[in-house]
Design an enzyme around this catalytic site. Structure first.
Site, PDB file in Angstrom:
ATOM      1  N   TYR A 285      -1.967  -0.769  10.149  1.00 42.99           N
ATOM      2  CA  TYR A 285      -1.903  -1.025   8.675  1.00 42.99           C
ATOM      3  C   TYR A 285      -0.729  -0.544   8.039  1.00 42.99           C
ATOM      4  O   TYR A 285      -0.229  -1.345   7.202  1.00 42.99           O
ATOM      5  CB  TYR A 285      -3.173  -0.449   8.079  1.00 42.99           C
ATOM      6  CG  TYR A 285      -3.590  -0.540   6.782  1.00 42.99           C
ATOM      7  CD1 TYR A 285      -4.099  -1.757   6.335  1.00 42.99           C
ATOM      8  CD2 TYR A 285      -3.217   0.410   5.540  1.00 42.99           C
ATOM      9  CE1 TYR A 285      -4.499  -1.814   4.841  1.00 42.99           C
ATOM     10  CE2 TYR A 285      -3.377   0.223   4.431  1.00 42.99           C
ATOM     11  CZ  TYR A 285      -4.187  -0.823   3.883  1.00 42.99           C
ATOM     12  OH  TYR A 285      -4.215  -1.251   2.736  1.00 42.99           O
TER      13      TYR A 285
ATOM     14  N   SER B 258       0.809  -1.131   0.157  1.00 39.61           N
ATOM     15  CA  SER B 258       0.017   0.031  -0.079  1.00 39.61           C
ATOM     16  C   SER B 258       0.864   1.341   0.102  1.00 39.61           C
ATOM     17  O   SER B 258       2.038   1.221   0.499  1.00 39.61           O
ATOM     18  CB  SER B 258      -0.943   0.133   1.039  1.00 39.61           C
ATOM     19  OG  SER B 258      -1.713   1.265   1.432  1.00 39.61           O
TER      20      SER B 258
HETATM   21  P1  NAI Z   1     -11.677  -5.590   0.172  1.00 35.48           P
HETATM   22  O1  NAI Z   1     -11.910  -5.511   1.846  1.00 35.48           O
HETATM   23  O2  NAI Z   1     -12.413  -4.984  -0.701  1.00 35.48           O
HETATM   24  O3  NAI Z   1     -11.257  -7.124   0.030  1.00 35.48           O
HETATM   25  C1  NAI Z   1     -10.103  -7.601   0.932  1.00 35.48           C
HETATM   26  C2  NAI Z   1     -10.487  -9.264   0.564  1.00 35.48           C
HETATM   27  O4  NAI Z   1      -9.278  -9.882   1.786  1.00 35.48           O
HETATM   28  C3  NAI Z   1     -11.850  -9.682   0.934  1.00 35.48           C
HETATM   29  O5  NAI Z   1     -12.466 -10.416  -0.132  1.00 35.48           O
HETATM   30  C4  NAI Z   1     -11.641 -10.324   2.340  1.00 35.48           C
HETATM   31  O6  NAI Z   1     -12.759 -11.297   2.652  1.00 35.48           O
HETATM   32  C5  NAI Z   1     -10.190 -10.808   2.112  1.00 35.48           C
HETATM   33  N1  NAI Z   1      -9.507 -11.495   3.511  1.00 35.48           N
HETATM   34  C6  NAI Z   1      -9.727 -10.637   4.705  1.00 35.48           C
HETATM   35  N2  NAI Z   1      -9.138 -11.676   5.513  1.00 35.48           N
HETATM   36  C7  NAI Z   1      -8.640 -12.717   5.094  1.00 35.48           C
HETATM   37  C8  NAI Z   1      -7.852 -13.951   5.504  1.00 35.48           C
HETATM   38  N3  NAI Z   1      -7.894 -14.208   6.670  1.00 35.48           N
HETATM   39  N4  NAI Z   1      -7.800 -14.966   4.378  1.00 35.48           N
HETATM   40  C9  NAI Z   1      -8.184 -14.700   3.097  1.00 35.48           C
HETATM   41  N5  NAI Z   1      -8.915 -13.595   2.669  1.00 35.48           N
HETATM   42  C10 NAI Z   1      -9.008 -12.581   3.570  1.00 35.48           C
HETATM   43  O7  NAI Z   1     -10.223  -4.884   0.191  1.00 35.48           O
HETATM   44  P2  NAI Z   1      -9.647  -4.321  -1.356  1.00 35.48           P
HETATM   45  O8  NAI Z   1      -9.595  -2.833  -1.188  1.00 35.48           O
HETATM   46  O9  NAI Z   1      -9.849  -5.075  -2.320  1.00 35.48           O
HETATM   47  O10 NAI Z   1      -7.875  -4.386  -0.797  1.00 35.48           O
HETATM   48  C11 NAI Z   1      -7.212  -5.591  -1.468  1.00 35.48           C
HETATM   49  C12 NAI Z   1      -5.631  -5.352  -1.027  1.00 35.48           C
HETATM   50  O11 NAI Z   1      -5.121  -4.328  -1.417  1.00 35.48           O
HETATM   51  C13 NAI Z   1      -5.461  -5.368   0.550  1.00 35.48           C
HETATM   52  O12 NAI Z   1      -4.314  -6.011   0.784  1.00 35.48           O
HETATM   53  C14 NAI Z   1      -5.457  -4.035   0.717  1.00 35.48           C
HETATM   54  O13 NAI Z   1      -4.859  -3.776   2.083  1.00 35.48           O
HETATM   55  C15 NAI Z   1      -4.858  -3.220  -0.370  1.00 35.48           C
HETATM   56  N6  NAI Z   1      -5.002  -2.073  -0.594  1.00 35.48           N
HETATM   57  C16 NAI Z   1      -6.253  -1.419  -0.923  1.00 35.48           C
HETATM   58  C17 NAI Z   1      -6.275  -0.201  -1.151  1.00 35.48           C
HETATM   59  C18 NAI Z   1      -7.552   0.583  -1.743  1.00 35.48           C
HETATM   60  O14 NAI Z   1      -7.515   1.804  -1.738  1.00 35.48           O
HETATM   61  N7  NAI Z   1      -8.575  -0.141  -1.783  1.00 35.48           N
HETATM   62  C19 NAI Z   1      -5.353   0.662  -0.983  1.00 35.48           C
HETATM   63  C20 NAI Z   1      -3.984   0.054  -0.869  1.00 35.48           C
HETATM   64  C21 NAI Z   1      -3.845  -1.140  -0.652  1.00 35.48           C
END
Ligand code: NAI
Length: 270
Positions: A165, A152
């Site tokens: 985070y 991130s």
């Molecule tokens: P989101 O919350 O929409 O999706 C995250 C996914 O990870 C969900 O489907 C959830 O069920 C899954 N998850 C959570 N805990 C888990 C576990 N213990 N085992 C397996 N799966 C698990 O989040 P998003 O935005 O799609 O984020 C995806 C990645 O990108 C994350 O690592 C987040 O930190 C990173 N990120 C996102 C940003 C954004 O602006 N959306 C910015 C920077 C990084």
């Protein structure tokens, strides 16, 4: 696009909902003709849950071979079960790409007010989860395989109120670099991707909580966010997918141990 990826296998963690970055990556890779394994916490893999929708959408839109896999990255047994599934699926062929995308961001608090449990949970999913996946899946990788870890912008610049985070993502960046230098001689590449503000559930709950703190409407907070980005738009899940597709393609064969910002120019550094 990236014809060399056709028929190769990729596993993406945290990819069981259509609004998330994991699904955005999967859509781009399905378009490239890859065999896709979407993995997510077991609750989202239950019958009729969003995992089924994700698989169906990719099959219908791209004719892709898609599998939904229960995976909890905080549980070593679950990670080993997933690796065993992948071994059977690939039948001895190497796994081309492992995308460690699963991540969480818990509610904002100053360091003194952050519950220890929030710190531990964030580390366990975001950092330890990536470590578990990398160490367990390495035997399935070989020359030409690639790991992409979702870090991130917050892993490079402190985000006030989000210390667990930010620290977990800084750890992901360093872990990726450690892996790259250890496994480069085996021909396995590892890179980290640093999204800025990408519109997903995770990001919209952050905007919502910031709007509450500032006592302004959600739409106004969104507009502030948009204007803080040089390209003046909030990123999409496809923006991240397109970068990942390049990083696992032959065009990136000399890139390892690097971090790539996908943030509309918000993080501009030397
Ligand atoms: P989101 O919350 O929409 O999706 C995250 C996914 O990870 C969900 O489907 C959830 O069920 C899954 N998850 C959570 N805990 C888990 C576990 N213990 N085992 C397996 N799966 C698990 O989040 P998003 O935005 O799609 O984020 C995806 C990645 O990108 C994350 O690592 C987040 O930190 C990173 N990120 C996102 C940003 C954004 O602006 N959306 C910015 C920077 C990084």
């Amino acid at each position: 696009m990236y014809e060399e990826l056709r028929g190769k296998t990729v596993l993406i963690s945290g990819a069981g909902k259509k609004t998330g970055i994991g699904f955005g990556i999967a859509s781009v890779l399905a378009r490239c003709g890859m065999r896709i394994v979407l993995a997510d916490i077991p609750a989202s893999c239950a019958p009729s849950a969003s995992m089924d929708d994700c698989c169906r959408a990719l099959r219908e839109q791209f004719g892709a071979e898609v599998h939904g896999l229960p995976l909890d990255v905080t549980c070593q047994d679950s990670v080993e079960d997933a690796a065993a599934f992948m071994k059977r699926l690939t039948a001895g062929e190497p796994l081309h790409a492992l995308i460690n995308n699963a991540g969480i961001m818990l509610s904002a608090a100053s360091i003194a007010e952050t519950p220890l449990t929030d710190w531990q949970k964030t580390m366990d999913v975001n950092l330890n989860g990536v470590f578990r996946m990398m160490r367990t899946f390495t035997p399935l990788l070989s020359r030409g395989s690639v790991i992409i870890n979702m870090a991130s912008r917050a892993g490079k610049r402190p985000a006030a109120g989000y210390s667990p985070y930010s620290v977990s993502k800084a750890g992901v960046i360093m872990l990726t670099k450690c892996y790259a230098v250890e496994y480069g001689s085996r021909g396995i590449r590892a890179n980290a991707v640093c999204p800025g503000q990408i519109m997903t559930d995770l990001q919209s709950s952050r905007y919502a909580s910031e709007a509450r703190q500032m006592a302004i409407p959600y739409g106004e907070r969104l507009e502030q966010a948009r204007k803080s980005i040089p390209l003046e738009r909030i990123g999409t899940i496809q923006d991240v997918g397109l970068l990942v597709a390049f990083l696992i393609s032959d065009g990136a064969s000399y890139l390892t141990g690097q971090t790539f910002n996908v943030c509309g120019g918000q993080l501009v550094e030397l």
